[in-house]
Each structure stands twice: as C-alpha cells, then as structure tokens.
Design a protein around this motif. Structure first.
Motif, PDB file in Angstrom:
ATOM      1  N   LEU A  26      85.458 -44.675 -51.879  1.00 41.05           N
ATOM      2  CA  LEU A  26      85.430 -44.197 -53.248  1.00 41.05           C
ATOM      3  C   LEU A  26      86.724 -44.532 -53.985  1.00 41.05           C
ATOM      4  O   LEU A  26      86.700 -44.858 -55.190  1.00 41.05           O
ATOM      5  CB  LEU A  26      85.172 -42.690 -53.259  1.00 41.05           C
ATOM      6  N   PHE A  27      87.858 -44.465 -53.274  1.00 43.92           N
ATOM      7  CA  PHE A  27      89.121 -44.870 -53.908  1.00 43.92           C
ATOM      8  C   PHE A  27      89.060 -46.332 -54.337  1.00 43.92           C
ATOM      9  O   PHE A  27      89.508 -46.699 -55.430  1.00 43.92           O
ATOM     10  CB  PHE A  27      90.284 -44.645 -52.940  1.00 43.92           C
ATOM     11  N   PHE A  28      88.511 -47.185 -53.480  1.00 39.86           N
ATOM     12  CA  PHE A  28      88.365 -48.596 -53.845  1.00 39.86           C
ATOM     13  C   PHE A  28      87.505 -48.726 -55.101  1.00 39.86           C
ATOM     14  O   PHE A  28      87.797 -49.535 -55.997  1.00 39.86           O
ATOM     15  CB  PHE A  28      87.730 -49.384 -52.691  1.00 39.86           C
ATOM     16  N   LEU A  29      86.452 -47.921 -55.165  1.00 40.59           N
ATOM     17  CA  LEU A  29      85.544 -48.007 -56.303  1.00 40.59           C
ATOM     18  C   LEU A  29      86.210 -47.512 -57.583  1.00 40.59           C
ATOM     19  O   LEU A  29      86.075 -48.133 -58.655  1.00 40.59           O
ATOM     20  CB  LEU A  29      84.289 -47.180 -56.006  1.00 40.59           C
ATOM     21  N   ALA A  40      87.721 -52.080 -57.293  1.00 41.99           N
ATOM     22  CA  ALA A  40      87.575 -53.022 -56.177  1.00 41.99           C
ATOM     23  C   ALA A  40      86.197 -52.826 -55.564  1.00 41.99           C
ATOM     24  O   ALA A  40      86.063 -52.338 -54.435  1.00 41.99           O
ATOM     25  CB  ALA A  40      88.669 -52.817 -55.146  1.00 41.99           C
ATOM     26  N   PRO A  41      85.132 -53.160 -56.299  1.00 40.55           N
ATOM     27  CA  PRO A  41      83.775 -52.881 -55.798  1.00 40.55           C
ATOM     28  C   PRO A  41      83.423 -53.648 -54.535  1.00 40.55           C
ATOM     29  O   PRO A  41      82.660 -53.157 -53.702  1.00 40.55           O
ATOM     30  CB  PRO A  41      82.877 -53.294 -56.977  1.00 40.55           C
ATOM     31  N   ASP A  42      83.957 -54.878 -54.391  1.00 34.46           N
ATOM     32  CA  ASP A  42      83.644 -55.644 -53.193  1.00 34.46           C
ATOM     33  C   ASP A  42      84.210 -54.968 -51.941  1.00 34.46           C
ATOM     34  O   ASP A  42      83.553 -54.873 -50.906  1.00 34.46           O
ATOM     35  CB  ASP A  42      84.170 -57.076 -53.312  1.00 34.46           C
ATOM     36  N   LEU A  43      85.461 -54.468 -52.043  1.00 40.98           N
ATOM     37  CA  LEU A  43      86.035 -53.747 -50.922  1.00 40.98           C
ATOM     38  C   LEU A  43      85.291 -52.438 -50.671  1.00 40.98           C
ATOM     39  O   LEU A  43      85.107 -52.035 -49.517  1.00 40.98           O
ATOM     40  CB  LEU A  43      87.520 -53.462 -51.184  1.00 40.98           C
ATOM     41  N   SER A  61      91.971 -70.126 -58.484  1.00 40.49           N
ATOM     42  CA  SER A  61      90.826 -69.908 -57.601  1.00 40.49           C
ATOM     43  C   SER A  61      89.661 -70.834 -57.939  1.00 40.49           C
ATOM     44  O   SER A  61      89.109 -71.495 -57.053  1.00 40.49           O
ATOM     45  CB  SER A  61      90.368 -68.443 -57.683  1.00 40.49           C
ATOM     46  N   TYR A  62      89.296 -70.894 -59.204  1.00 36.69           N
ATOM     47  CA  TYR A  62      88.151 -71.727 -59.536  1.00 36.69           C
ATOM     48  C   TYR A  62      88.486 -73.219 -59.570  1.00 36.69           C
ATOM     49  O   TYR A  62      87.758 -74.031 -58.988  1.00 36.69           O
ATOM     50  CB  TYR A  62      87.546 -71.290 -60.872  1.00 36.69           C
ATOM     51  N   PRO A  63      89.605 -73.650 -60.207  1.00 30.29           N
ATOM     52  CA  PRO A  63      89.891 -75.107 -60.235  1.00 30.29           C
ATOM     53  C   PRO A  63      90.127 -75.696 -58.835  1.00 30.29           C
ATOM     54  O   PRO A  63      89.679 -76.804 -58.552  1.00 30.29           O
ATOM     55  CB  PRO A  63      91.157 -75.202 -61.093  1.00 30.29           C
ATOM     56  N   ASP A  64      90.826 -74.949 -57.970  1.00 29.03           N
ATOM     57  CA  ASP A  64      91.182 -75.512 -56.671  1.00 29.03           C
ATOM     58  C   ASP A  64      90.132 -75.240 -55.602  1.00 29.03           C
ATOM     59  O   ASP A  64      89.891 -76.084 -54.731  1.00 29.03           O
ATOM     60  CB  ASP A  64      92.521 -74.937 -56.203  1.00 29.03           C
ATOM     61  N   ALA A  65      89.523 -74.042 -55.617  1.00 24.27           N
ATOM     62  CA  ALA A  65      88.608 -73.673 -54.545  1.00 24.27           C
ATOM     63  C   ALA A  65      87.166 -73.521 -55.007  1.00 24.27           C
ATOM     64  O   ALA A  65      86.299 -73.221 -54.177  1.00 24.27           O
ATOM     65  CB  ALA A  65      89.075 -72.359 -53.901  1.00 24.27           C
ATOM     66  N   LYS A  66      86.906 -73.678 -56.318  1.00 24.49           N
ATOM     67  CA  LYS A  66      85.545 -73.595 -56.863  1.00 24.49           C
ATOM     68  C   LYS A  66      84.901 -72.239 -56.575  1.00 24.49           C
ATOM     69  O   LYS A  66      83.717 -72.154 -56.281  1.00 24.49           O
ATOM     70  CB  LYS A  66      84.652 -74.709 -56.294  1.00 24.49           C
ATOM     71  N   GLY A  67      85.698 -71.176 -56.658  1.00 25.17           N
ATOM     72  CA  GLY A  67      85.162 -69.846 -56.414  1.00 25.17           C
ATOM     73  C   GLY A  67      85.525 -68.899 -57.533  1.00 25.17           C
ATOM     74  O   GLY A  67      86.667 -68.875 -58.003  1.00 25.17           O
ATOM     75  N   MET A  68      84.550 -68.089 -57.945  1.00 20.64           N
ATOM     76  CA  MET A  68      84.786 -67.132 -59.016  1.00 20.64           C
ATOM     77  C   MET A  68      85.348 -65.815 -58.479  1.00 20.64           C
ATOM     78  O   MET A  68      86.058 -65.115 -59.177  1.00 20.64           O
ATOM     79  CB  MET A  68      83.478 -66.860 -59.778  1.00 20.64           C
ATOM     80  N   ASN A  69      84.997 -65.459 -57.232  1.00 21.41           N
ATOM     81  CA  ASN A  69      85.476 -64.223 -56.626  1.00 21.41           C
ATOM     82  C   ASN A  69      86.851 -64.476 -56.011  1.00 21.41           C
ATOM     83  O   ASN A  69      86.984 -65.172 -55.007  1.00 21.41           O
ATOM     84  CB  ASN A  69      84.488 -63.735 -55.559  1.00 21.41           C
ATOM     85  N   VAL A  70      87.885 -63.914 -56.641  1.00 23.66           N
ATOM     86  CA  VAL A  70      89.258 -64.212 -56.217  1.00 23.66           C
ATOM     87  C   VAL A  70      89.508 -63.758 -54.785  1.00 23.66           C
ATOM     88  O   VAL A  70      90.153 -64.460 -54.001  1.00 23.66           O
ATOM     89  CB  VAL A  70      90.264 -63.546 -57.181  1.00 23.66           C
ATOM     90  N   VAL A  71      88.982 -62.577 -54.423  1.00 24.36           N
ATOM     91  CA  VAL A  71      89.223 -62.059 -53.072  1.00 24.36           C
ATOM     92  C   VAL A  71      88.598 -62.981 -52.029  1.00 24.36           C
ATOM     93  O   VAL A  71      89.219 -63.309 -51.010  1.00 24.36           O
ATOM     94  CB  VAL A  71      88.664 -60.622 -52.952  1.00 24.36           C
ATOM     95  N   ASN A  72      87.369 -63.401 -52.273  1.00 27.81           N
ATOM     96  CA  ASN A  72      86.713 -64.310 -51.325  1.00 27.81           C
ATOM     97  C   ASN A  72      87.470 -65.628 -51.213  1.00 27.81           C
ATOM     98  O   ASN A  72      87.600 -66.198 -50.116  1.00 27.81           O
ATOM     99  CB  ASN A  72      85.270 -64.574 -51.752  1.00 27.81           C
ATOM    100  N   VAL A  73      87.959 -66.120 -52.324  1.00 30.36           N
ATOM    101  CA  VAL A  73      88.715 -67.374 -52.297  1.00 30.36           C
ATOM    102  C   VAL A  73      89.990 -67.219 -51.488  1.00 30.36           C
ATOM    103  O   VAL A  73      90.366 -68.103 -50.710  1.00 30.36           O
ATOM    104  CB  VAL A  73      89.034 -67.831 -53.737  1.00 30.36           C
ATOM    105  N   ILE A  74      90.659 -66.086 -51.653  1.00 31.52           N
ATOM    106  CA  ILE A  74      91.882 -65.846 -50.866  1.00 31.52           C
ATOM    107  C   ILE A  74      91.565 -65.844 -49.377  1.00 31.52           C
ATOM    108  O   ILE A  74      92.270 -66.459 -48.563  1.00 31.52           O
ATOM    109  CB  ILE A  74      92.534 -64.516 -51.291  1.00 31.52           C
TER     110      ILE A  74
END
Length: 770
Positions: free
Chosen positions: A634-637, A641-644, A716-729
């Motif tokens: 719930l703290f994450f929410l 940080a919905p993904d976490l 994140s998007y130009p180098d790794a082609k990902g919109m979700n920053v956490v997933n890209v990291i």
C-alpha cells in the motif's frame, strides 16, 4: 591477428570431441594449428626487419581505456615463433607420449589454451590485456602441471605453481596500473615514447619492485625458484613447453618489454643483475646434486633464466644481443633435452640418471639428438649454444663488475658441461644399468621433436647469419628501443673468451667424471629442505590455512542469527560512525506532511511486525507477516509506484498461501533462546532500525534535485525502446545484475531439484523399489 590469438581457445573447446573421433591422428591434426600460426608470424618478418612493426586494434572496453590491441615487433615475433614452432612439435610428441590415456583429449585442450594464452601475452599492447593473458597462462599451466590429478604430488605442485605465480600476477596488476596512471594511457607502445617520465617519478621505486616481483615469480628467480623443479610432476611434453621454452620465459619477456621504460637506472640494474646472477649460480649448483633427469634440467633452466635476467639488468647493447641469442639457443637445446628425457622415461620407466645407460642401441635417433642438444647446452662449437656463451662472456667483460660476474658465469658454464654429460651422454653411451622394463624403440612422433630442435641448434650455430638480421637484430632493437647492428659469427679467433670456454669445458668434464662423489658430498651438506625457500612456502601455507580455519570457526559458526548479527553490528559501526562526523539536517520539519492514512498504515505495519516476533501460534505469525507485506504494498501504491505494488501484492499472496498450505507439516512455535539472548539481539536491531530512520530523514531533508531520474527518463525509450523506466533499468541499464540474480535463482532451483531426486531415489531404495 585477433583470430590468430583466439584460435587456440577455439580449438581447445573442440579438442576432446575431435580426439574421441580420431585418437590415433589427433596429435598430428592439432599440430597443424601452431604450424599454421608459425607460417603466419613468419610473414611479418620482412616488415619488422624494415622497422615497420604492425599494430592491430580492436574495440573492447573503450570507456575504461582497455582495447584489444596487439603489437608485433622483433621481441614479440621471436617469442611468437618459439611458441608456435615448439608448440607444434610438442603436440605431435604428446600424441604418442600419452597414447591411450583416458584424458588425452583434455590434455590437448589445456595445451592449446596455454599456447593461445602465451601468444596473447607476448603480442598484447594494452597493459590490462597483457595481465589477462598473463593470468591465463598461470591458470592453464595449473591444469597441465596437475594433469595426473590422482597423484598427490601432482596436485601439490600445481597448486604451488599457481599460488607463487598468482602472487606475482597481483604484483603485475598493481605495477601496470601504477604505470598507466603515470603515463595517462594503458598502451605499452605509447609508454616507450616517454620512458623518461617515469624514471624520475615518485612511483618509480614501487613500480620497479612490483614488476620485478612479477617477473621473478614467473621466471623462477631466487627465492621463488623452488616451484619450477616441483612442477616436473607434469608429463614431459608439459615440462618441455611450459618450463623450458615458453611460460618461464614470460618473466624474461616482461623485463625485456619494459626495459626501455624502466631500465637504464642504478636501481633497475642493481636489482635485476643481482637477482639474476644469484639465480644463475644457485640453479647451476643445484643441478649437480640431483639424479632425476627432469629435475636436473629444471635446475639448469633456472640457471639459464637467471643468466638472461642478469644480462637484461646489465642492459648494454652487447648484453641485450647475448640475451636474445642465448634465449633462442636455450629454447632449442632445452626443449630437445626435455623431450629426450621424456622419451627415456617412456621407454624405460626410469628417470634416475644413476640407473640409466646403454640405451643407444634401442633409441639411436633420440640418443644423437640428446648428445647434440647437450653439446649445445655445454657451449661446445659449432652449436648455437657456443655462440650465445661467447656473447655472454663478451658482455660481462664490458661490465664494471666483470670479475664477479665472470666468475659466476664460469662456475655456471662448468656446471652446464657436467650436466650435459649426465643427461646427454651417460644414459646412452655408458654401460647398461637397472631399468624398470625392457627399453623399446620410440616411434616417429617421439623422435621428431628432439631431432628437429637439436638439428636447428646445430644448423644455426654453423650459419648464424640465418637469424642474424631478421630475428636477432629486431628483437635486440626492441629491447633497447634503438637500432642494434648484430654480427654473429662462430669463430672470432683466439682470445680470452675462447680460453674461458676451453677452461669451463675441461673443468666441467672433470666434474662429470667425479659426479657421483661430488653429488654425495653436496647432498650431505644440503640444508635447503629445512631452511630453504620451499620450507618457507610450506610454513606460510600452513599458517595461512590455520588462520583460515580459525577465522571460519569464529565467523562461520553455522548459525544464521550470528551472521545477521555480525552484518547488523558492522553496518551500525560503519554507517553510524560516519554519521557522527557529519552535520546533516534530519528533516523533522517535514513530518507535518504526513497524512492520517499514512500514519495509520505505518502504525499498523509496526504493530504487525511486533506481533510476528511475539506470536505463539503459527497462524498468527503468518497473518501478521501478511499484514506487513500488504502494508508495504500500500505504501508503494500511495507513493506512485503501482508496478512495485502489484509485484509486492503478488509475492505476498503467494507467500501467505504457501505458508498456510504447509502449516500442518510444521511444529508449533517454541522458544529455544534465553531472555538474555533475545535482549542481545533486540538492542542492535532497534539501533539499526533507528539508524535507518535517521538515514531516511536525512535523505528527504537534502535537496530533491536528482540526476538519475532525469537520465533514465530521457534515455529509456531512445536507448532501450522501453516506456516503463523501472523495467528498462532492470533489463537494460542493470541487465548484468539482473542476470546474476537469475543465475543465482537457477542454481538454487537446480540444487533443490537434485536434492528432491536424491530424496526420492533413497526413498524408493529403502522401500525396495530401485
């Protein structure tokens, strides 16, 4: 060039498979690779002779200044040709020497990997690349020395060689990094252009000591010489390739390669010359007190390595020429003698020189090759060994300490003559003695190597002009970093150097004739077993093992709570001590920003945490643990940080479900610890929790300007082609870390699977259903 270097590694991967398919021809087949490399490197001789050494660069770790760069000059060409040529002959020899051995394919794999490592070492132009190949030679030699791993002696010798040369490898890494910091680059060819910058630098002394330590351990200089004779536990092809022609000369190569940068100082000359001369005399003496053919040759190798080191320390043009010529001569005659010793052992099962004799009739080709190589080692004309010894005498006569060094060289030459008689004449031409089995004539594979090497030493000795301009001169020029005019000749007329050679030969023959008595006297006076460097190594290794066991008993108690307590207390000491020296704001004023639902949730998580620790029922502990997990989710929410939060919800749900399912298999909660132990654990836990709270408050009170968040959002998007920053990291920017985590989980899963299979197998066997 890169393909030439790594081809040995590629061949090593397939060597066992190929050997299983073609066991009778695998030695000849694998030898085609070093033979082809020999032809490839010969093609560079014209450009190098014209002072146009080629350089090859391949991008690797450019951000760290580490690229795969290779430089072929006269020095690296000489070593590359020796590595390739002797490697081809040794691999052919191994095909017969180890015929029928169950692990011969693995042996070829290790041998090819070692060859590739040596080629990379002598061709590398980047300091870190040189270090990597340096360590690969130590690692591959460990496997080769310990090839007969079922014998304790082979395992001990392999470990000893690895530890001693590994210690030198650490010194080399430190020295190269210091040199890179001084020059501002890791490219060795660039160092040569500004050598004066380091000779007057404050780091010059530690750099020289570190580089010399690395070279001395690798090339078995006193007091590190003891590992080389013990390495004779390896098969004869290994002793030939590693311990006469290639690996032990890596230290000589290092001193020669860095001579233009570190040489030409009193410090360098005194250190290198002194250790080289001491090693030369020590090895020459010890060679006379042993009876095992390979150990005798090992000690003469130590002596020869000392001689080359001494010449590099002297550093005059004639000394450098003498070093190059003697290095070539030694590789040829010593390689032949080691192969001869291996053929004798293979045919008779005996290496004891006092038990050998009369073998000429059974192995005439090997006998002639052994005699020719022995005459070259004794410095008898018209062999290349004679040309090299004459140059050594000439170089020493020009040195300021010529009287002392000439005396040391004379004693060494006398020993070499006596040893030549012991290993090259006595086993073949004196009366038959006791051997383990009836000698059998060796085949072509066992004769080819020693015959060719011995013949080359004789041919080049008769016509030294064959290597004078395209091999010796470029190598000497590379060591001195200036053009060197080389004029080799077999005959210089009657002069005092020739008189020294004649005196050494006559005296050496006298010592050979009295060898048994001389050895008996020296053996009775030898105290090296009790007080020598080898004894010091054993004591140091024993002390290190005892310290490790004591540390393990203290720190590795097997109790998880002790491990956690150690980590927590260490963190408190380090982090808390650092905070006491800082004056950082705590951000207490921001507590007013806490909303009521956040406060209630925090109190709920804390209460559930206390309940987990104090619970007497398993179901109460599991439910409380779930409350903690869901509260964190719930703290994450709440903090965007919905993904976490989703991940945490999924994990908590699965964890609670699994715990509930296995509750009926678990015993009831019992308290095994005393009250004092619980208090002992509670105090650092509370302190650590308070410390983490202070850290969080401190971080939130600091400036909220961040550099990482905008960077990841922007790239994140130009180098790794990902919109979700956490997933890209996780997948890209921190991909190696994630891969490591996945690897750990995979290994754990394999371990669990293996344990389950073993458990089920044992259960079936106990029930009588295998």
């Amino acid at each position: 060039m890169l393909l030439a270097v790594v081809s040995g590694f590629a061949a090593a991967l397939f060597a066992p498979f190929i050997h299983r398919r073609l066991p009778r021809y695998s030695g000849w087949l694998f030898a085609t690779l070093p033979a082809g490399l020999f032809v490839y490197f010969v093609s560079f001789s014209g450009r190098i002779a014209e002072a146009e050494p080629p350089r090859f660069a391949y991008t690797w770790l450019g951000s760290l200044g580490i690229d795969l760069t290779f430089h072929v000059d006269g020095l690296s060409l000489l070593f590359a040709l020796l590595i390739a040529a002797i490697g081809a002959l040794v691999i052919v020899y191994s095909g017969s020497y180890l015929a029928g051995h169950a692990e011969q394919g693995i042996f070829f794999s290790h041998m090819l990997a070692f060859m590739a490592s040596m080629l990379g070492l002598v061709l590398a132009d980047n300091a870190i690349v040189l270090f990597i190949f340096w360590e690969l030679t130590s690692l591959s030699s460990y496997f080769l020395i310990g090839f007969d791993h079922r014998r304790a002696g082979a395992r001990h010798a392999a470990l000893q060689a690895l530890l001693v040369t590994g210690l030198g490898g650490l010194a080399l890494l430190a020295g190269l990094i210091l040199m890179g910091s001084v020059f501002g680059t890791l490219e060795i060819s660039q160092w040569m252009l500004t050598g004066d910058a380091i000779r007057f630098h404050v780091l010059y002394l530690p750099i020289v000591l570190l580089i010399a330590g690395a070279a001395f351990t690798k090339s078995a200089q006193i007091p590190f010489h003891f590992w080389l004779p013990n390495a004779m536990e390896a098969p004869a092809p290994v002793s030939t390739y590693l311990h006469s022609a290639t690996m032990v000369k890596a230290g000589i190569y290092l001193l020669a390669r860095l001579n233009p940068v570190l040489g030409d100082t009193v410090m360098w000359s005194a250190l290198v010359t002194t250790f080289g001369a001491a090693t030369m005399v020590t090895g020459a003496y010890l060679a006379l007190v042993h009876v095992d053919l390979k150990r005798i040759l090992a000690y003469t190798t130590i002596s020869a390595l000392g001689m080359m080191t001494m010449l590099l320390g002297i550093g005059t043009p004639i000394a450098i020429q003498a070093c190059v010529v003697f290095l070539l001569a030694h590789a040829l005659y010593k390689g032949a003698l080691f192969l001869v010793a291996g053929a004798i052992d293979h045919a008779t099962g005996v290496r004891d020189a006092t038990r050998l004799g009369g073998l000429f009739g059974q192995m005439p080709v090997v006998a002639i090759a052994g005699l020719v190589a022995a005459l070259s080692s004794a410095g008898v004309p018209p062999h290349l060994g004679f040309v090299g010894k004459e140059l050594v005498y000439q170089a020493l006569s020009e040195h300021l300490l010529n009287a002392i060094l000439l005396g040391a060289m004379l004693l060494t030459s006398i020993s070499f003559v006596a040893v030549a008689g012991v290993v090259g004449y006595r086993p073949f031409f004196e009366g038959m003695r006791d051997v383990a089995r009836e000698p059998h004539p060796p085949g072509l594979s066992l004769c080819l190597g020693p015959a060719l090497l011995a013949a080359l030493g004789l041919i080049i000795g008769v016509a030294p002009g064959l290597v004078e301009h395209w091999l010796v001169a470029p190598a000497a020029s590379a060591i001195g970093f200036q053009p060197v005019a080389v004029e080799l000749a077999l005959w210089h007329g009657f002069h005092y150097n020739l008189l020294l050679t004649l005196f050494a030969f006559a005296t050496g023959m006298f010592v050979y004739s009295r060898w048994d008595g001389f050895r008996a006297v020296c053996t009775s006076l030898d105290a090296s077993a009790s007080f020598g460097p080898a004894r010091g190594y054993d004591l140091l290794l024993t002390a290190t093992s005892a310290a490790a066991r004591a540390t393990t008993r203290i720190l590795q108690s097997g109790h998880l709570h002790f491990y956690l307590l150690t980590i927590v207390v260490t963190a408190i000491a380090l982090i808390g001590g650092s905070l006491l020296t800082q004056h950082l704001p705590l951000g207490v004023s921001r507590w007013s920003d806490v909303r009521i639902h956040e406060f209630v949730l925090a109190v709920l998580v804390l209460a559930a945490t206390v309940l987990v620790v104090r619970a007497r029922k398993l179901i109460t502990a599991v439910v409380s643990l779930g409350v903690v997990g869901y509260g964190v989710a719930l703290f994450f929410l709440f903090f965007s940080a919905p993904d976490l939060a989703m991940t945490q919800f999924a994990i908590e749900s699965l964890s609670v479900l699994l715990l509930v399912l296995v509750l009926f298999r678990l015993p009831e909660i019992e308290r095994y610890s005393r009250t004092s132990e619980r208090v002992r654990d509670a105090v650092p836990a509370l302190i650590f929790g308070g410390l983490m709270t202070i850290l969080v408050l401190t971080v939130t009170a600091l400036s909220r300007e961040a550099r990482l968040a905008p960077f990841f959002a922007e790239h994140s998007y130009p180098d790794a082609k990902g919109m979700n920053v956490v997933n890209v990291i996780l997948v890209d920017f921190r991909g190696l870390d994630t891969m490591g985590e996945i690897t750990v989980l995979s290994i754990a899963a394999i371990g669990v699977f293996s344990l389950l299979k073993l458990f089920l197998k044992g259960k079936r066997e106990s029930e009588g259903n295998p």
